[in-house]
Design an enzyme around this catalytic site. Structure first.
Site, PDB file in Angstrom:
ATOM      1  N   ASP A  30     -13.305   8.521   9.750  1.00 36.81           N
ATOM      2  CA  ASP A  30     -12.392   7.462  10.303  1.00 36.81           C
ATOM      3  C   ASP A  30     -13.230   6.740  11.413  1.00 36.81           C
ATOM      4  OD1 ASP A  30      -8.832   6.998  10.326  1.00 36.81           O
ATOM      5  OD2 ASP A  30     -10.269   5.953  11.633  1.00 36.81           O
ATOM      6  N   ASN A  31     -12.843   5.477  11.456  1.00 42.37           N
ATOM      7  CA  ASN A  31     -13.841   4.922  12.605  1.00 42.37           C
ATOM      8  C   ASN A  31     -12.942   4.649  13.966  1.00 42.37           C
ATOM      9  OD1 ASN A  31     -12.292   2.695  11.874  1.00 42.37           O
ATOM     10  ND2 ASN A  31     -14.032   1.405  11.370  1.00 42.37           N
ATOM     11  N   ALA A  74      -8.071   0.879   5.753  1.00 36.50           N
ATOM     12  CA  ALA A  74      -7.705  -0.406   5.377  1.00 36.50           C
ATOM     13  C   ALA A  74      -7.225  -0.918   6.605  1.00 36.50           C
ATOM     14  CB  ALA A  74      -7.017  -0.593   4.202  1.00 36.50           C
ATOM     15  N   ASN A  91     -13.577  -5.195   4.751  1.00 31.27           N
ATOM     16  CA  ASN A  91     -13.280  -3.777   5.212  1.00 31.27           C
ATOM     17  C   ASN A  91     -12.523  -3.369   3.931  1.00 31.27           C
ATOM     18  OD1 ASN A  91     -13.451  -1.893   7.165  1.00 31.27           O
ATOM     19  ND2 ASN A  91     -11.179  -2.015   7.752  1.00 31.27           N
ATOM     20  N   TYR A 140      -4.203  -9.877   1.848  1.00 29.20           N
ATOM     21  CA  TYR A 140      -4.290  -8.460   2.000  1.00 29.20           C
ATOM     22  C   TYR A 140      -3.964  -7.792   0.699  1.00 29.20           C
ATOM     23  CZ  TYR A 140      -1.642  -3.877   2.836  1.00 29.20           C
ATOM     24  OH  TYR A 140      -1.388  -2.671   2.605  1.00 29.20           O
ATOM     25  N   HIS A 188       5.623  -3.478  12.111  1.00 29.15           N
ATOM     26  CA  HIS A 188       6.665  -2.594  11.246  1.00 29.15           C
ATOM     27  C   HIS A 188       8.006  -2.665  11.842  1.00 29.15           C
ATOM     28  CE1 HIS A 188       2.980  -1.077   9.171  1.00 29.15           C
ATOM     29  NE2 HIS A 188       3.393  -1.856   8.389  1.00 29.15           N
TER      30      HIS A 188
HETATM   31  N1  LIG Z   1       2.051   1.335   6.536  1.00 29.44           N
HETATM   32  C1  LIG Z   1       2.639   0.803   5.330  1.00 29.44           C
HETATM   33  O1  LIG Z   1       3.782   0.807   5.314  1.00 29.44           O
HETATM   34  C2  LIG Z   1       1.830   0.793   4.157  1.00 29.44           C
HETATM   35  C3  LIG Z   1       2.305   0.331   2.748  1.00 29.44           C
HETATM   36  C4  LIG Z   1       1.693   0.073   1.769  1.00 29.44           C
HETATM   37  C5  LIG Z   1       0.227   0.533   1.765  1.00 29.44           C
HETATM   38  N2  LIG Z   1      -0.271   0.892   2.946  1.00 29.44           N
HETATM   39  C6  LIG Z   1      -1.845   1.089   2.758  1.00 29.44           C
HETATM   40  O2  LIG Z   1      -1.576   2.497   3.369  1.00 29.44           O
HETATM   41  C7  LIG Z   1      -3.209   2.894   4.151  1.00 29.44           C
HETATM   42  C8  LIG Z   1      -2.856   3.394   5.268  1.00 29.44           C
HETATM   43  O3  LIG Z   1      -2.000   2.736   6.127  1.00 29.44           O
HETATM   44  P1  LIG Z   1      -1.630   2.945   7.534  1.00 29.44           P
HETATM   45  O4  LIG Z   1      -0.297   2.246   7.657  1.00 29.44           O
HETATM   46  O5  LIG Z   1      -1.796   4.444   7.816  1.00 29.44           O
HETATM   47  O6  LIG Z   1      -2.672   2.204   8.303  1.00 29.44           O
HETATM   48  P2  LIG Z   1      -3.232   2.765   9.767  1.00 29.44           P
HETATM   49  O7  LIG Z   1      -3.958   1.358  10.250  1.00 29.44           O
HETATM   50  O8  LIG Z   1      -2.505   3.700  10.560  1.00 29.44           O
HETATM   51  O9  LIG Z   1      -4.587   3.792   9.225  1.00 29.44           O
HETATM   52  C9  LIG Z   1      -5.853   3.163   8.596  1.00 29.44           C
HETATM   53  C10 LIG Z   1      -6.783   4.172   9.161  1.00 29.44           C
HETATM   54  O10 LIG Z   1      -8.233   3.795   8.473  1.00 29.44           O
HETATM   55  C11 LIG Z   1      -9.078   3.685   9.520  1.00 29.44           C
HETATM   56  N3  LIG Z   1      -9.901   2.632   9.199  1.00 29.44           N
HETATM   57  C12 LIG Z   1      -9.711   1.373   9.040  1.00 29.44           C
HETATM   58  N4  LIG Z   1     -11.014   0.905   8.505  1.00 29.44           N
HETATM   59  C13 LIG Z   1     -12.011   1.863   8.544  1.00 29.44           C
HETATM   60  C14 LIG Z   1     -13.329   1.863   8.319  1.00 29.44           C
HETATM   61  N5  LIG Z   1     -14.117   0.601   7.770  1.00 29.44           N
HETATM   62  N6  LIG Z   1     -14.012   2.825   8.287  1.00 29.44           N
HETATM   63  C15 LIG Z   1     -13.498   4.066   8.561  1.00 29.44           C
HETATM   64  N7  LIG Z   1     -12.026   4.155   8.995  1.00 29.44           N
HETATM   65  C16 LIG Z   1     -11.377   3.004   8.800  1.00 29.44           C
HETATM   66  C17 LIG Z   1      -8.317   3.438  10.859  1.00 29.44           C
HETATM   67  O11 LIG Z   1      -8.874   3.617  11.866  1.00 29.44           O
HETATM   68  C18 LIG Z   1      -6.998   4.148  10.567  1.00 29.44           C
HETATM   69  O12 LIG Z   1      -7.157   5.466  11.133  1.00 29.44           O
HETATM   70  C19 LIG Z   1      -3.619   1.436   4.119  1.00 29.44           C
HETATM   71  O13 LIG Z   1      -4.780   1.182   3.253  1.00 29.44           O
HETATM   72  C20 LIG Z   1      -2.701   0.414   3.891  1.00 29.44           C
HETATM   73  O14 LIG Z   1      -3.076  -0.928   3.373  1.00 29.44           O
HETATM   74  C21 LIG Z   1       0.405   0.984   4.036  1.00 29.44           C
HETATM   75  O1  LIG Z   2      10.245  -7.655  14.031  1.00 29.17           O
HETATM   76  C1  LIG Z   2      10.599  -7.647  12.812  1.00 29.17           C
HETATM   77  C2  LIG Z   2       9.760  -7.063  11.921  1.00 29.17           C
HETATM   78  C3  LIG Z   2      10.117  -7.029  10.469  1.00 29.17           C
HETATM   79  N1  LIG Z   2      11.350  -7.809  10.217  1.00 29.17           N
HETATM   80  C4  LIG Z   2      11.718  -7.618   8.661  1.00 29.17           C
HETATM   81  O2  LIG Z   2      11.627  -6.518   8.327  1.00 29.17           O
HETATM   82  C5  LIG Z   2      11.138  -6.221   6.757  1.00 29.17           C
HETATM   83  C6  LIG Z   2      10.122  -5.308   6.596  1.00 29.17           C
HETATM   84  O3  LIG Z   2       8.876  -5.742   7.594  1.00 29.17           O
HETATM   85  P1  LIG Z   2       7.697  -4.812   7.911  1.00 29.17           P
HETATM   86  O4  LIG Z   2       8.105  -3.478   8.504  1.00 29.17           O
HETATM   87  O5  LIG Z   2       6.782  -5.553   8.484  1.00 29.17           O
HETATM   88  O6  LIG Z   2       7.204  -4.302   6.446  1.00 29.17           O
HETATM   89  P2  LIG Z   2       6.561  -5.249   5.189  1.00 29.17           P
HETATM   90  O7  LIG Z   2       6.272  -6.737   5.600  1.00 29.17           O
HETATM   91  O8  LIG Z   2       7.750  -5.162   4.123  1.00 29.17           O
HETATM   92  O9  LIG Z   2       5.258  -4.689   4.687  1.00 29.17           O
HETATM   93  C7  LIG Z   2       5.038  -3.227   4.397  1.00 29.17           C
HETATM   94  O10 LIG Z   2       5.323  -2.829   3.252  1.00 29.17           O
HETATM   95  C8  LIG Z   2       4.476  -3.362   2.438  1.00 29.17           C
HETATM   96  C9  LIG Z   2       4.913  -2.969   0.969  1.00 29.17           C
HETATM   97  O11 LIG Z   2       6.000  -3.218   0.825  1.00 29.17           O
HETATM   98  C10 LIG Z   2       3.038  -3.099   2.575  1.00 29.17           C
HETATM   99  O12 LIG Z   2       2.330  -3.837   1.727  1.00 29.17           O
HETATM  100  C11 LIG Z   2       2.835  -3.579   4.095  1.00 29.17           C
HETATM  101  O13 LIG Z   2       1.339  -3.018   4.407  1.00 29.17           O
HETATM  102  C12 LIG Z   2       3.654  -2.959   5.060  1.00 29.17           C
HETATM  103  O14 LIG Z   2       3.385  -3.428   6.178  1.00 29.17           O
HETATM  104  C13 LIG Z   2      10.592  -7.741   6.609  1.00 29.17           C
HETATM  105  O15 LIG Z   2      11.705  -8.246   5.963  1.00 29.17           O
HETATM  106  C14 LIG Z   2      10.368  -8.375   7.752  1.00 29.17           C
HETATM  107  O16 LIG Z   2      10.555  -9.823   7.755  1.00 29.17           O
HETATM  108  C15 LIG Z   2      12.038  -8.432  11.160  1.00 29.17           C
HETATM  109  O17 LIG Z   2      13.110  -8.972  10.651  1.00 29.17           O
HETATM  110  N2  LIG Z   2      11.768  -8.259  12.284  1.00 29.17           N
END
Ligand SMILES: NC(=O)c1ccc[n+]([C@@H]2O[C@H](COP(=O)([O-])OP(=O)(O)OC[C@H]3O[C@@H](n4cnc5c(N)ncnc54)[C@H](O)[C@@H]3O)[C@@H](O)[C@H]2O)c1
Ligand SMILES: O=c1ccn([C@@H]2O[C@H](COP(=O)(O)OP(=O)(O)O[C@H]3O[C@H](CO)[C@@H](O)[C@H](O)[C@H]3O)[C@@H](O)[C@H]2O)c(=O)[nH]1
Length: 328
Positions: A30-31, A74, A91, A140, A188
């Site tokens: 991880d970076n 990512a 990235n 994205y 989020h």
């Molecule tokens: N959080 C969500 O609701 C959600 C939903 C759908 C998909 N995802 C996917 O799940 C994965 C993880 O999401 P998350 O919420 O844990 O994100 P996050 O940002 O918390 O974690 C991503 C990690 O990857 C590392 N990273 C990024 N670019 C890098 C690079 N070039 N080299 C090395 N390390 C790198 C970051 O430092 C971080 O630790 C992502 O691919 C994201 O697109 C997340």
């Molecule tokens: O201050 C806020 C933040 C969010 N929302 C709403 O809450 C819902 C959820 O938003 P958020 O938590 O930002 O998640 P999403 O936009 O649904 O996206 C998440 O879930 C996706 C998959 O469903 C992933 O692709 C994304 O990476 C992840 O961030 C959405 O309708 C937003 O419009 C608000 O109304 N107010």
């Protein structure tokens, strides 16, 4: 050993924890661009570096006996991806090509990839299956779908075996309260509400209440982070048993909750009333995204263990006890 790329991030760190608890040996690369060193369990080997860096990757693959790779790293802010798409293609796509190249050079052919519901765009079905048409509406989602296609071509050409996991809305924190969500900036919904209820934000803005849903606010499918982690372990087991796997699974609870319902549940769990403002729609938000996760239930017997109240309860424990996240 299992290489977890992006293992210092929110979802990666919970999966590392689960892997270690189930006796797998783990190397994290991880970076720390959005992740936290303290989120990485001390039982894992930690390598700080970039996934697009050939030298670092060659070091990792030649030093450790890697059996399979879980790739979480990512950039994942939808709005930012529209403003700065090249960052996302660089990235999320380009660096991933380097990772795949080095993996294959070292004859590592088992890959689990973090994809997203954002690959579906604005679907015209109530329950999204893996067969629902993919039509991402932002860079994205597009970057994730591109990688899915690359992975499949690597299967056809080089025999890469893979599981693509399309997460819906990841939420909650580890039951111990030791690790949880800490993004800066936080975008989020659930952490934003809980930060408000902790007094760190003056109010919460609901992004639009004129959608064609039962209360006008957007509906999403929230899934607990440990349920996601468990799906990764089951996917890993299936990969370790099968050299020709090419599966794509949705990961959700199959139940949708509106933004208003999420705020109400946060108020119920915390016992604190929220100050809510109704704002404009956020560009690019589909009205409703709900997963059918039938396929992974059927194939891998995966079942979610946490309902919405438990998701929010675990998130609340984390935020209450770590109000500034991993900062000490
Ligand atoms: N959080 C969500 O609701 C959600 C939903 C759908 C998909 N995802 C996917 O799940 C994965 C993880 O999401 P998350 O919420 O844990 O994100 P996050 O940002 O918390 O974690 C991503 C990690 O990857 C590392 N990273 C990024 N670019 C890098 C690079 N070039 N080299 C090395 N390390 C790198 C970051 O430092 C971080 O630790 C992502 O691919 C994201 O697109 C997340
Ligand atoms: O201050 C806020 C933040 C969010 N929302 C709403 O809450 C819902 C959820 O938003 P958020 O938590 O930002 O998640 P999403 O936009 O649904 O996206 C998440 O879930 C996706 C998959 O469903 C992933 O692709 C994304 O990476 C992840 O961030 C959405 O309708 C937003 O419009 C608000 O109304 N107010």
């Amino acid at each position: 050993m299992i290489l977890v790329v992006g293992g210092a991030g929110y979802i990666g760190s919970h999966s590392v924890r689960e892997l270690l608890d189930q006796q797998y040996q783990v190397v994290v690369l991880d970076n720390l661009s959005t992740g936290h060193r303290d989120a990485v369990d001390s039982r894992a080997v930690f390598v700080e570096g970039n996934l697009g860096d050939l030298e670092v990757l060659n070091h990792v693959f030649s030093t450790y006996q890697i059996e399979a790779v879980m790739h979480f790293a990512a950039n994942s802010l939808v709005g930012e991806s529209v403003i700065n798409p090249l960052k996302y293609y660089q990235n999320n796509v380009s660096a991933t090509l380097t990772l795949l190249e080095v993996m294959l050079q070292h004859d590592v052919k088992k890959f689990i990839f973090s994809s997203t519901a954002a690959t579906y765009g604005i679907p015209n079905v109530d329950l999204i299956t893996e067969g629902t048409e993919t039509n991402p509406i932002n860079p994205y989602g597009q970057s994730k779908l591109m990688v899915e296609k690359v992975i499949h071509d690597c299967h056809l050409a080089y025999g890469l075996s893979y599981v693509v996991l399309r997460y819906f809305n990841a939420a909650g924190a580890h039951v111990t309260g030791e690790i949880g969500e800490d993004h800066t900036p936080e975008s989020h919904l659930i952490p934003i509400i809980l930060q408000h209820l902790l007094g760190q934000r003056e109010n919460i803005t609901v992004f639009g209440d004129d959608y064609s849903t039962h209360d006008g606010t957007c509906i999403r499918d929230y899934i607990h982070i440990t349920d996601l982690a468990e799906a990764h372990i089951l996917s890993l087991k299936s990969l370790l048993e099968n050299n020709q796997l090419t599966e794509t699974y949705n990961l959700g609870n199959g139940q949708g909750y509106s933004v208003k319902e999420i705020i109400e549940m946060c108020e119920k769990v915390t016992g604190i009333k929220a100050n809510v403002i109704i704002g404009d729609r956020r560009p690019g938000d589909p009205a409703s995204l709900i997963a059918s996760s039938e396929k992974i239930y059927n194939n891998l017997h995966w079942k979610t263990k946490y309902n919405l109240e438990e998701i929010i309860q675990t998130a609340w424990n984390w935020h209450k006890n770590n109000p500034i996240g991993f900062q000490k």
